[in-house]
Scaffold this active site. Sequence first.
Site, short mmCIF file in Angstrom:
data_model
loop_
_atom_site.label_atom_id
_atom_site.label_comp_id
_atom_site.label_asym_id
_atom_site.label_seq_id
_atom_site.Cartn_x
_atom_site.Cartn_y
_atom_site.Cartn_z
CD GLU A 288 28.26 -26.34 -11.99
OE1 GLU A 288 28.55 -26.79 -13.07
OE2 GLU A 288 28.10 -25.06 -11.83
CE LYS A 352 25.90 -28.94 -17.03
NZ LYS A 352 26.72 -27.67 -16.96
CB CYS A 405 25.13 -25.71 -14.20
SG CYS A 405 25.82 -23.97 -14.76
#
Length: 531
Positions: A288, A352, A405
């Site tokens: 990430e 995301k 994540c």
Amino acid sequence: MQRLAGRIMLLWGFPRAVIALFAGAIGAFALPPFGFFAVLFISFPILVWLMDGATGNPDGGWFARLRSAFWIGWVFGFGYFVASLWWLGNALLIDADEFAWALPLAVLGLPAYLALFYGLATALARILWSDGFGRLAALGAAFGLAEWLRGFVATGFPWNAVGYGAMPIPLMMQSSAFFGIFGISALAVFVFSAPALLGTKKGMTAGLALAALLFCAHLGYGAYRLQMADKMPAAENQPVVRIVQPLIDQSRKLDDAERASIFEEHLALTALPPENGGKRPDIVVWPETSVPFILTQNPDALTRIADVLQDGQVLVTGVVRSEDAGAGFAPRFYNSIYVIDSNGQIVSAADKVHLVPFGEYVPYEDLLRNLGVTDAIAMPGGFTAAPQRAMLTLPGGRTLYPLICYEAIFPDEIDDDVAKAGALLNVTNDGWFGATPGPYQHFQQARIRAVENGRPLIRAANTGISAVVDPFGRLIKGIGYNQKGVMDSTLGGGFAPYWSTRARENHFWLVLLSMLLIAIVSRTGFNFRTN
């Protein structure tokens, strides 16, 4: 056992609170990195006995009678979440001068909030409380409902649901493919509570038998699935995946002067030759936000990537993506993943969807600013959430299902498109958490998503744990925490049979309904026998 149960039931005041706190706290040892699930056979019987004594004031109405049960559940939950989530404070110590003020909020405030769900669970269970094993069913159903609510209320934070304590190894992970983590949590509470019946005797034979049956079925189904996995033919033409674990200290990632050297470290690891003369990687994965600048604003960086990648190789990397919001507006930033081919072209991207509150965005920002809470507004982040999840398509048509994540902890947010994916992809930076249980807990939850969805998992983490996991949750190859290097691996195992997210939700509600019926019959059984 009866004497111990009686003493715990009769506790009052401060000693009662201490025992509840202790019972919750020791439950954290069932979670990674310990995985000592048997401790929950101590935690939950103590909670049941405390609930047996939580009669409240019989003349004070429903609220007064339930208040004592809520309090016991809240203290139990507070102990559990402080003991299992204390490491969240480490993220605030990375830049302690700026954010140390928020340490009590992370270490005590968040557990206090999450404990409200366990308080709600014990209060609801108390409504159908009885003397027999039906009270265990009431507690299991209530905890399952509480964990489900924890998955979406106030953006959701289902980290360390009780069910994870029942799944420390692949043998014990397979039931999640059918029930999901919330269904497993409900069943686990019932099973782990069963020893409480040894202290109260009523309903002991039936309750212990049912708990033993459920536990054996849990292990038996796991053995069956793993045996089936060993007989599956290996998938053909599997790509070789290289995972880069750069081990970049978080303080360096925050230093502008380190950006160029961080980027070059990633490139150097990418260019390493395969171990033992193996096949060169087809896909290279960086964690990430590995690229420490806006990649599209640095064409030379794309050229450097093209120089390092060999013909036909592809890089999948976490980036920060910027987007022009129009005249008079600040640009929007996204926590994203890029797929970059060997010509240095960005061929696919995904943003995301589920951002971290107060880490990547500030919820209710305007309200907080009006209230003068400017310190919270100043916390790092400033990302925009994508309206929907996008699949990553690699050259040649292979697809990956991206989870950036902590998106990997939300099972109900994985949609049916996962059936089209060649693998789940989880890129993360757990360096914020330091050498604590956090990275191990995060890794376990990502593994469970692989089992639930019958897809292998590719996981790249800045400081670890990076791994390739097969569709049954078994580690194919990995890099341990706090190690720097690369690993090359095929995906292995093909695809596993799985139930859709909707089907698992239906199974979860069926579990809750079954437990509710057991609790109702147990609560009203005396009346049935006398009419």
